[in-house]
Design a protein around this motif. Structure first.
Motif, PDB file in Angstrom:
ATOM      1  N   GLY A   1       0.933  -1.598   0.152  1.00 32.88           N
ATOM      2  CA  GLY A   1      -0.052  -0.027  -0.003  1.00 32.88           C
ATOM      3  C   GLY A   1       0.736   1.278  -0.084  1.00 32.88           C
ATOM      4  O   GLY A   1       0.688   2.167  -1.043  1.00 32.88           O
ATOM      5  N   PRO A   2       1.797   1.466   1.067  1.00 26.15           N
ATOM      6  CA  PRO A   2       2.333   2.708   0.981  1.00 26.15           C
ATOM      7  C   PRO A   2       3.117   2.487  -0.059  1.00 26.15           C
ATOM      8  O   PRO A   2       3.431   3.309  -0.712  1.00 26.15           O
ATOM      9  N   LEU A   3       3.845   1.254  -0.970  1.00 25.42           N
ATOM     10  CA  LEU A   3       4.266   1.471  -1.748  1.00 25.42           C
ATOM     11  C   LEU A   3       4.051   2.765  -3.383  1.00 25.42           C
ATOM     12  O   LEU A   3       4.913   2.884  -3.824  1.00 25.42           O
ATOM     13  N   MET A   4       3.261   1.411  -3.521  1.00 19.63           N
ATOM     14  CA  MET A   4       2.375   1.628  -4.672  1.00 19.63           C
ATOM     15  C   MET A   4       1.852   3.267  -4.427  1.00 19.63           C
ATOM     16  O   MET A   4       1.768   3.965  -5.409  1.00 19.63           O
ATOM     17  N   VAL A   5       1.036   4.042  -3.310  1.00 23.54           N
ATOM     18  CA  VAL A   5       1.731   4.816  -2.781  1.00 23.54           C
ATOM     19  C   VAL A   5       2.846   6.275  -3.091  1.00 23.54           C
ATOM     20  O   VAL A   5       2.241   7.047  -3.932  1.00 23.54           O
ATOM     21  N   SER A   6       4.193   5.577  -2.879  1.00 22.32           N
ATOM     22  CA  SER A   6       5.398   6.584  -2.994  1.00 22.32           C
ATOM     23  C   SER A   6       5.097   6.100  -4.947  1.00 22.32           C
ATOM     24  O   SER A   6       5.482   7.507  -5.115  1.00 22.32           O
ATOM     25  N   ALA A   7       4.689   5.292  -5.933  1.00 21.44           N
ATOM     26  CA  ALA A   7       5.127   5.274  -7.133  1.00 21.44           C
ATOM     27  C   ALA A   7       3.394   6.226  -7.642  1.00 21.44           C
ATOM     28  O   ALA A   7       3.999   7.080  -8.433  1.00 21.44           O
ATOM     29  N   ALA A   8       2.682   6.231  -7.337  1.00 24.25           N
ATOM     30  CA  ALA A   8       1.504   7.063  -7.586  1.00 24.25           C
ATOM     31  C   ALA A   8       2.351   8.560  -7.234  1.00 24.25           C
ATOM     32  O   ALA A   8       1.704   9.470  -8.572  1.00 24.25           O
ATOM     33  N   LEU A   9       2.981   8.521  -6.203  1.00 23.72           N
ATOM     34  CA  LEU A   9       3.420  10.719  -5.787  1.00 23.72           C
ATOM     35  C   LEU A   9       4.375  10.628  -7.340  1.00 23.72           C
ATOM     36  O   LEU A   9       4.640  11.759  -7.579  1.00 23.72           O
ATOM     37  N   GLY A  10       5.024   9.896  -7.286  1.00 26.35           N
ATOM     38  CA  GLY A  10       6.093  10.000  -8.369  1.00 26.35           C
ATOM     39  C   GLY A  10       5.219  10.263  -9.814  1.00 26.35           C
ATOM     40  O   GLY A  10       6.668  10.814 -10.163  1.00 26.35           O
ATOM     41  N   VAL A  11       4.397   8.649 -10.430  1.00 29.64           N
ATOM     42  CA  VAL A  11       3.836   9.282 -11.532  1.00 29.64           C
ATOM     43  C   VAL A  11       3.934  11.743 -11.625  1.00 29.64           C
ATOM     44  O   VAL A  11       3.850  11.752 -12.533  1.00 29.64           O
ATOM     45  N   GLN A  12       2.883  11.254 -10.465  1.00 27.55           N
ATOM     46  CA  GLN A  12       2.232  12.808 -10.114  1.00 27.55           C
ATOM     47  C   GLN A  12       3.431  13.702 -10.262  1.00 27.55           C
ATOM     48  O   GLN A  12       2.971  15.091 -11.134  1.00 27.55           O
ATOM     49  N   LEU A  13       4.284  13.508  -9.613  1.00 29.07           N
ATOM     50  CA  LEU A  13       5.789  14.755  -9.641  1.00 29.07           C
ATOM     51  C   LEU A  13       5.867  14.830 -10.812  1.00 29.07           C
ATOM     52  O   LEU A  13       6.433  16.601 -11.372  1.00 29.07           O
ATOM     53  N   MET A  14       6.266  13.512 -11.373  1.00 32.88           N
ATOM     54  CA  MET A  14       6.658  14.120 -13.350  1.00 32.88           C
ATOM     55  C   MET A  14       6.141  14.285 -13.709  1.00 32.88           C
ATOM     56  O   MET A  14       6.316  15.583 -14.965  1.00 32.88           O
ATOM     57  N   PHE A  15       5.047  14.571 -13.900  1.00 32.63           N
ATOM     58  CA  PHE A  15       3.678  14.451 -14.542  1.00 32.63           C
ATOM     59  C   PHE A  15       2.756  16.196 -14.494  1.00 32.63           C
ATOM     60  O   PHE A  15       2.905  17.514 -14.913  1.00 32.63           O
TER      61      PHE A  15
ATOM     62  N   TYR B   1       7.509  -1.063 -12.327  1.00 30.11           N
ATOM     63  CA  TYR B   1       8.623  -1.294 -12.196  1.00 30.11           C
ATOM     64  C   TYR B   1       9.501  -0.305 -10.747  1.00 30.11           C
ATOM     65  O   TYR B   1       9.774  -0.225 -10.147  1.00 30.11           O
ATOM     66  N   LEU B   2       8.645   0.770 -10.229  1.00 30.26           N
ATOM     67  CA  LEU B   2       8.798   1.830  -9.034  1.00 30.26           C
ATOM     68  C   LEU B   2       8.607   0.733  -7.886  1.00 30.26           C
ATOM     69  O   LEU B   2       9.106   0.822  -7.219  1.00 30.26           O
ATOM     70  N   VAL B   3       7.044  -0.022  -8.007  1.00 27.97           N
ATOM     71  CA  VAL B   3       6.329  -0.623  -7.404  1.00 27.97           C
ATOM     72  C   VAL B   3       7.684  -1.683  -6.369  1.00 27.97           C
ATOM     73  O   VAL B   3       8.234  -2.021  -5.094  1.00 27.97           O
ATOM     74  N   PHE B   4       8.406  -2.524  -7.524  1.00 31.89           N
ATOM     75  CA  PHE B   4       8.952  -3.750  -7.345  1.00 31.89           C
ATOM     76  C   PHE B   4      10.285  -3.031  -6.904  1.00 31.89           C
ATOM     77  O   PHE B   4      10.884  -4.143  -5.967  1.00 31.89           O
ATOM     78  N   VAL B   5      11.148  -2.153  -7.280  1.00 30.53           N
ATOM     79  CA  VAL B   5      12.164  -1.652  -7.185  1.00 30.53           C
ATOM     80  C   VAL B   5      11.909  -1.231  -5.790  1.00 30.53           C
ATOM     81  O   VAL B   5      12.726  -1.567  -4.237  1.00 30.53           O
ATOM     82  N   ALA B   6      11.492  -0.468  -5.183  1.00 28.27           N
ATOM     83  CA  ALA B   6      10.446   0.124  -4.270  1.00 28.27           C
ATOM     84  C   ALA B   6      10.736  -1.340  -3.059  1.00 28.27           C
ATOM     85  O   ALA B   6      10.961  -1.105  -1.818  1.00 28.27           O
ATOM     86  N   PHE B   7       9.539  -2.533  -3.725  1.00 28.36           N
ATOM     87  CA  PHE B   7      10.031  -3.222  -2.664  1.00 28.36           C
ATOM     88  C   PHE B   7      11.174  -3.675  -1.670  1.00 28.36           C
ATOM     89  O   PHE B   7      11.448  -4.610  -1.140  1.00 28.36           O
ATOM     90  N   ALA B   8      12.004  -4.338  -3.062  1.00 31.08           N
ATOM     91  CA  ALA B   8      12.728  -4.805  -3.182  1.00 31.08           C
ATOM     92  C   ALA B   8      13.866  -4.185  -1.975  1.00 31.08           C
ATOM     93  O   ALA B   8      14.530  -4.704  -1.056  1.00 31.08           O
ATOM     94  N   LEU B   9      13.272  -2.738  -1.833  1.00 27.78           N
ATOM     95  CA  LEU B   9      14.713  -1.904  -1.176  1.00 27.78           C
ATOM     96  C   LEU B   9      13.900  -1.788   0.715  1.00 27.78           C
ATOM     97  O   LEU B   9      14.610  -1.864   1.405  1.00 27.78           O
TER      98      LEU B   9
END
Length: 755
Positions: free
Chosen positions: A19-33, A465-473
């Motif tokens: 859940g938190p990792l998907m939120v961080s990925a969503a924020l990364g996408v939103q930040l780019m846009f 990809y962001l979620v899988f990298v964040a999960f590994a971290l």
């Protein structure tokens, strides 16, 4: 370091971290846009560019914003995981499985919804960017509000009391997933069937006719740039990088130069070699998946998914028209993946050495994607070190990997540069594409992507990809990581870097090859999920009939898919693309194509041309014959034309200068001046160039611009280049012969001193 809160199942806890990792990925996408919409690209400074360079140059910040959003996402992921860890600790007994699962579901839904809303907002707002207008603040505020809601979802949740039966069952299933491991690999009939099917579907038997088709579509422009020009030059004794430009890498020019030593050079032969290697590569994908999941049916399914990028593309395009969009652009990553898996399982240093060799060859064959693979391998080795507590043996493995990578790279560079690789000229030439084309040349901003589906596909890949990298971290931070998470994170890092191709040059045709790392990750997870489901069924029913049915389920699915392909009508969405692709299956079903009219005779090449070009083909051969006679008499000549590589090939001659296709290469005034000065320093004895014609001339009907390039006429975009080179030609040369629409010029007097 973080620890799993007491009283919470580790398997359930890590599942709820999604859940938190998907939120961080969503924020990364939103930040780019948000950055794309809020910050305008820099002004176009074209003072140092030629007319064509100014046309190509589109300054953008997409790459910077994309890379920045990745870094911000990783920082957010670490921060949100830490906050979530503290929240679960604070809740204590209230952190029931039901609460954790419901909170994770809420966070995931908010993350997906926020990302979808941000994509929709960008698609409806990008028209402001295309027109160069300022995006309204109200739309930027909406993006900010989406981010605030996403962060708030991390702390929101339902706090029920007690432990529900469904939540307990889910926790038990997650425990089985955590402990699931692939079964022992056994030989299967699919191990033989899959390579045969790959060859039947991917290999191109009609490579001469395919070269003719690409010639009619674009004059073989992409093959010239990718390999033909540098391969011809190296075959005739020039150094790659220093004396001839090799924009994509030096590996394939070296390979084709070797091929041209035992068979005559031809475009068709390069297409044939490329399709052969694609079959080898896809067989490697099957081997990789057999090692990952050890289930032949799933490995066959994954190989089929990866193969789709060559077959299921836009109906009017065959992917071999663009060699940079095929496996030729990333030819050794699969062998690196295989070697890393075998190293982990056997702990033998030999596999680390072979993985390093594959990485070095990846840089040799494609400089940019090879560097992506090297960077991803850096993430992998750091994760392995963290897993094993910095064992000395792993440090030695990493050193062996690095030494092998550098050794293979240096050996190839020494071969390509003929021993002169430490000169600044060679290094600039080798890295030319990275140094120049990363700064705006030939770039396409994401705001100009015409198809909304393409943009959505990119965001799905980016988010995943962001979620899988964040999960590994996250697993590494808790000291609970396993090799499967590190390996999936490694594939995801590689996928993120590979997405740079779409970010830099956003087109509807580019995403097809960018989902391969995600396909490998999903197949890996599917194999483990299937194993855990089997373990769960076995624990409840033993070796009963239900368990045996579950074991056979993947084979049944693959069998049904194969039957559907065989029984479907040729016009179906499945079989149609396979028959449209010029493979062995299509040649058997539809019949092989005759060579027909060929532009070149010895050897046969660029065949299947329309009859109306027969006179043109005769004139091309006459020009090539004249050039070949000059070569045989020891004369030097240059082709100053956009179809330069074609005539060097037809005359079996070395290309003159660094650019066989000079006009599209001279995009800066500095390059144009250097190219013009090269005539004065060391002028060739003869020149082949184009007559000045207008569209009313009947020759235009026999020499289509798409196939044969543009001459010095009003419709070409190289006006200043033609003016500069034309002045130099008229100063140093005199007209020797006219073979419409070409002219052959002879050196009139000794060259002057350099300016």
């Amino acid at each position: 370091m973080l620890k799993v809160p007491e009283g919470v199942s580790p398997q359930l806890y890590f599942a709820t971290l999604l859940g938190p990792l998907m939120v961080s990925a969503a924020l990364g996408v939103q930040l780019m846009f948000a950055a794309l919409l809020a910050l305008k690209p820099p002004a176009r400074d074209v003072s140092l560019l030629t007319d064509y360079g100014a046309y190509l140059f589109l300054p953008e910040r997409d790459l910077v914003f994309y890379l920045s959003s990745i870094l911000v996402t990783m920082a957010l992921a670490v921060a949100l995981v830490w906050l979530w860890n503290r929240r679960v600790r604070t809740l204590g007994p209230a952190a029931t499985p039901r609460f954790l699962l419901c909170s994770t579901l809420l966070q995931s839904l908010v993350a997906v919804a926020g990302t979808a809303w941000a994509v929709n907002l960008f698609l409806h707002t990008r028209s402001f960017l295309v027109r160069g207008e300022t995006v309204p603040n109200s739309r930027l505020a909406i993006l900010g509000a989406i981010g605030v809601v996403s962060i708030g979802a991390v702390f929101a949740g339902w706090l029920p009391r007690g432990r529900s039966r469904s939540a307990s069952m889910v926790a038990g299933l997650l425990g089985k997933v955590e402990s699931a491991a692939p079964p022992a690999a056994r030989l299967s009939a699919l191990d033989l069937i899959v390579p045969i099917v790959v060859i039947a579907v991917i290999y191109v038997p009609s490579w001469r006719q395919l070269a003719g088709r690409f010639f009619m579509e674009e004059g073989l422009f992409h093959w010239d740039y990718y390999s033909m020009g540098p391969a011809l030059a190296f075959h005739h004794g020039k150094d790659l990088g220093t004396e001839i430009s090799s924009m994509y890498g030096i590996g394939w020019p070296l390979v084709f130069s070797a091929v041209f030593s035992w068979t005559p050079p031809s475009y068709g032969r390069m297409i044939q070699v490329g399709s052969i290697y694609a079959c080898i590569y896809l067989t490697g994908v099957y081997i990789l998946l057999r090692l990952l999941v050890r289930r032949p049916a799933l490995a066959a399914l994954g190989t089929g998914l990866v193969s789709l990028q060559l077959v299921f593309v836009q109906s009017e395009i065959i992917m071999w028209r663009f060699p940079s969009l095929t496996m030729m652009r990333f030819p050794f990553d699969v062998w690196c993946f295989i070697a890393l898996i075998l190293h982990w399982r056997s702990k033998r240093r030999l596999w680390a050495v072979l993985a390093g060799a594959a990485t070095g060859l990846a840089v040799v064959f494609s400089t940019d994607t090879g560097l992506y693979l090297g960077a991803a391998c850096g993430f992998y080795w750091l994760g392995v070190l963290w897993l094993e507590g910095y064992k000395r043996s792993r440090v030695k493995d990493i050193f062996s990997f690095g030494a092998s990578t550098i050794g293979v790279l240096l050996a190839a560079l020494l071969l390509a540069g003929r021993g002169r690789i430490f000169s600044s000229a060679f290094l600039r030439g080798w890295l030319e594409s990275l140094l120049e084309f990363g700064g705006g040349f030939a770039q396409l901003p994401m705001a100009t992507v015409p198809n909304a589906v393409t943009m959505v596909a990119f965001v799905v890949l980016f988010f995943s990809y962001l979620v899988f990298v964040a999960f590994a971290l996250a697993r590494l931070l808790h000291h609970r990581a396993r090799h499967v998470e590190v390996f999936n994170g490694f594939l995801a890092v590689y996928g993120l870097l590979f997405l740079l191709h779409f970010v830099g040059r956003s087109g509807d045709y580019t995403p097809f090859r960018l989902w391969i790392p995600l396909a490998l990750i999903l197949l890996n997870l599917a194999g483990r999920a299937y194993g855990s489901a089997g373990s769960y069924v076995r624990s409840r029913w033993g070796e009963a009939r239900r368990y045996r049915a579950l074991v056979r389920l993947p084979y049944l699915a693959v069998g049904l898919a194969a039957a559907a392909l065989l029984l479907a009508a040729p016009r179906s969405w499945l079989v149609g693309p396979i028959l449209a692709y010029p493979n062995l299956v299509a040649s058997q079903v539809l019949g092989s194509q005759p060579d027909g009219l060929c532009l070149l005779i010895e050897p046969k090449d660029i065949c299947g041309l329309p009859v109306r070009l027969e006179g043109t083909a005769i004139e091309v051969r006459a020009i090539a014959g004249r050039m070949a006679s000059l070569r045989e008499s020891g004369k030097t000549f240059a082709v100053i034309d956009e179809a330069g590589s074609l005539y060097y090939l037809a005359a079996d001659s070395v290309p003159w200068g660094r650019y066989p296709r000079p006009f599209v290469s001279l995009h800066t005034k500095e390059k144009l001046a250097a190219f013009s000065d090269s005539f004065r320093r060391d002028p060739p004895e003869y020149l082949l160039t184009r007559m000045q014609l207008d569209r009313a001339n009947p020759i235009f009907d026999r020499w289509p611009l798409v196939q044969f390039g543009l001459g010095p006429n009003p419709v070409n975009p190289f006006g200043d280049v033609w003016d500069e080179l034309g002045a130099t030609i008229h100063e140093l040369y005199q007209l020797d012969q006219t073979i419409p629409p070409f002219e052959i010029w002879r050196l009139a007097r000794p060259a002057s001193e350099p300016r």
